[in-house]
Scaffold this motif. Structure first.
Motif, mmCIF file in Angstrom:
data_model
loop_
_atom_site.group_PDB
_atom_site.id
_atom_site.type_symbol
_atom_site.label_atom_id
_atom_site.label_comp_id
_atom_site.label_asym_id
_atom_site.label_seq_id
_atom_site.Cartn_x
_atom_site.Cartn_y
_atom_site.Cartn_z
ATOM 1 N N LEU A 17 0.963 -1.238 -0.085
ATOM 2 C CA LEU A 17 0.046 -0.125 0.131
ATOM 3 C C LEU A 17 0.763 1.226 0.016
ATOM 4 C CD1 LEU A 17 -2.899 -1.111 2.465
ATOM 5 C CD2 LEU A 17 -3.163 -0.831 -0.032
ATOM 6 N N ILE A 18 2.033 1.210 0.882
ATOM 7 C CA ILE A 18 2.678 2.476 0.824
ATOM 8 C C ILE A 18 3.543 2.677 -0.436
ATOM 9 C CG2 ILE A 18 5.146 3.244 1.659
ATOM 10 C CD1 ILE A 18 4.570 1.700 4.378
ATOM 11 N N GLN A 19 4.019 1.569 -1.320
ATOM 12 C CA GLN A 19 4.524 1.796 -2.456
ATOM 13 C C GLN A 19 3.233 2.434 -3.668
ATOM 14 O OE1 GLN A 19 6.015 -2.529 -2.758
ATOM 15 N NE2 GLN A 19 7.668 -1.486 -3.593
ATOM 16 N N ILE A 20 2.246 1.777 -3.404
ATOM 17 C CA ILE A 20 1.126 2.509 -4.310
ATOM 18 C C ILE A 20 1.048 3.905 -3.995
ATOM 19 C CG2 ILE A 20 -1.226 2.635 -4.697
ATOM 20 C CD1 ILE A 20 -1.359 -0.659 -4.317
ATOM 21 N N GLY A 86 14.276 7.021 -4.117
ATOM 22 C CA GLY A 86 15.164 6.293 -3.236
ATOM 23 C C GLY A 86 13.984 5.440 -2.238
ATOM 24 N N LEU A 87 13.158 6.239 -1.691
ATOM 25 C CA LEU A 87 12.137 5.653 -0.705
ATOM 26 C C LEU A 87 11.428 4.344 -1.302
ATOM 27 C CD1 LEU A 87 10.855 5.660 1.997
ATOM 28 C CD2 LEU A 87 9.170 7.302 1.225
ATOM 29 N N GLN A 88 11.115 4.660 -2.563
ATOM 30 C CA GLN A 88 10.541 3.420 -3.152
ATOM 31 C C GLN A 88 11.406 2.097 -3.299
ATOM 32 O OE1 GLN A 88 8.278 4.347 -6.726
ATOM 33 N NE2 GLN A 88 7.966 2.186 -7.248
ATOM 34 N N GLU A 89 12.705 2.378 -3.567
ATOM 35 C CA GLU A 89 13.716 1.492 -3.695
ATOM 36 C C GLU A 89 13.931 0.807 -2.498
ATOM 37 O OE1 GLU A 89 17.125 3.121 -5.616
ATOM 38 O OE2 GLU A 89 16.294 3.388 -7.457
#
Length: 473
Positions: A17-20, A86-89
């Motif tokens: 959910l965070i990635q979305i 960077g956060l997504q990676e």
């Protein structure tokens, strides 16, 4: 086992959910940036663009972007997007790590405290930082001020620390009044080299307003020496020595070392004045040998020396009897020249930087006036005001000729007609002497004293006392 699997499933779902959310946030940031660029007219064809900017200059209603720093704006948007990427990676890496651990040890579970710590440190804080960076991006608008000029400095998007942004932003006078200088608004100035030292300046300005400043005077001095001068003012409380003692009275302080407890010794090799002896090879500075030893200092400029380049104060003052009242000592010094001149009723301001030792504090504790300036700074005196400029152990053969030229012209500016320039044992290599002699002689000052004497096999001393001529308009 079932509970462990459920925990990992919930954690994976939260991360998904965070990635979305992050993907949507990146899209929103991109659309916002495109929208701002569209409003700035950057998607018009060339002719429309020219007409739009011409309208800005002619007082159109959209705004004046002629001085806007688009590179800084682009860098700031790119920085936010990089933070999000960077956060997504990092989140994807965490998911992969969870899957790997799941296959190795299925019984391992994740506690609620670990959930909370992960969300706070790895998700919430980075998201907050990106959110603040995005909100700090500003485009100046014409309607921001009455006369049509933008309120915000063109560099407003370059710095991210809010205290710097507040400092460099335009300040309008209250009630629109004009101040005594004839201005209705003002900017606080910082040196242009601050842009090249963005990281250091932001560290310097990152403090709690109203609280104590960090013990970072060495950082401030490094900024000054590298051209970030003048530094911005700060709204924090300067630190002082914990055991500050009452200074000595003026009749004792001139030729006695101060109490070492009145000095902050952080960032020095030495922790007291006795350590600064000229016999200590690790004292932390190379210039001004013996200048913290008052018995040696008391002999300077008043006792005859075997070196022809040594001039006596009495001989120099006799050139202009009664005319030398105020002056500047541009040297590496603890104030001894100013102390000796004070005995002749001459007020001398001593320039000082704390290069390896507390020169500024020592001058002040001796009851004299230190001026904390770097080589880069224009002297804060009006034209034709100084009776005397003295320099020693400072402008030696290391200095670039063009830089020295700017400095000498600034000295000429503040020295009054009939004032004296005392060059005290300037030294350089023999092969460079002609170049430096030209630098001093180009102003066509009258020579009262001029001596060249050997310092070593390859170096020479140059001492001179020169008088600035009157110049009619």
């Amino acid at each position: 086992m079932e509970r462990s699997c459920c925990s990992r499933f919930r954690f994976s779902r939260v991360v998904g959910l965070i990635q979305i959310f992050l993907g949507g946030f990146v899209i929103i940031v991109s659309l916002t940036s495109l929208l701002r660029l569209y409003h700035g007219g950057f998607f018009f064809n060339e002719e429309q663009m020219c007409l739009r900017f011409q309208a800005f200059r002619n007082g159109g209603s959209v705004g004046d972007y002629s001085d806007f720093d688009m590179k800084a704006f682009s860098d700031r948007v790119t920085e936010v997007l990089s933070q999000m990427a960077g956060l997504q990676e990092k989140l994807e890496s965490v998911v992969q790590q969870i899957e790997k651990e799941k296959s190795v040890s299925p019984e391992r579970s994740i506690s609620k405290s670990q959930y909370q710590k992960f969300l706070e440190e790895e998700v919430i804080h980075p998201l907050y930082g990106a959110h603040i960076s995005l909100r700090l991006i500003r485009i100046p608008r014409k309607e921001d001020s009455e006369d049509g000029s933008p309120k915000e400095d063109p560099l407003i998007n370059f710095f991210t620390v809010e205290e710097i942004r507040k400092y460099i932003s335009l300040k309008e006078n209250r009630l629109g009044k004009v101040n005594i200088y004839g201005a209705s608004k003002s900017y606080n100035s910082i040196g242009h080299a601050c842009v090249l030292m963005k990281k250091e300046l932001e560290e310097y300005m990152n403090y709690d307003i109203g609280s104590y400043c960090k013990d970072d005077w060495i950082l401030a001095q490094r900024l000054m020496i590298n051209g970030c001068d003048p530094l911005p003012r700060r709204r924090c409380l300067a630190r002082a020595s914990r055991l500050y003692m009452k200074p000595l009275p003026i009749n004792e302080s001139l030729w006695r070392l101060p109490d070492h407890r009145n000095v902050r010794w952080s960032h020095y090799r030495c922790g007291n004045y006795s350590c600064l002896s000229s016999t200590n090879p690790k004292k932390g500075f190379s210039k001004c040998s013996g200048c913290f030893e008052m018995e040696k200092e008391r002999l300077k400029w008043v006792t005859s020396s075997s070196l022809r380049a040594d001039f006596l104060i009495s001989d120099v003052l006799s050139i202009k009897p009664g005319e030398i009242r105020i002056g500047l000592d541009y040297s590496v010094t603890t104030g001894s020249f100013a102390a000796r001149m004070r005995e002749h009723n001459v007020t001398i301001i001593s320039t000082a930087l704390n290069i390896g030792a507390p020169f500024s504090e020592t001058i002040a504790l001796r009851g004299l006036v230190p001026l904390y300036v770097s080589l880069n700074q224009r002297l804060p005196f009006f034209d034709n005001t100084m009776d005397l400029i003295h320099t020693s152990v400072f402008l030696d053969g290391w200095i670039d000729l063009q830089m020295m030229d700017f400095m000498l012209f600034d000295w000429d500016r503040v020295l009054r007609p009939g004032g004296l320039l005392w060059i005290d044992k300037f030294f350089c290599s023999r092969k460079d002497l002609d170049d430096y002699m030209y630098m001093f002689l180009q102003f066509r000052y009258r020579k009262h004293k001029w001596v060249v004497s050997p310092k070593s096999k390859d170096e020479v001393y140059l001492s001179a006392v020169l008088e600035k001529p009157p110049r009619s308009l």
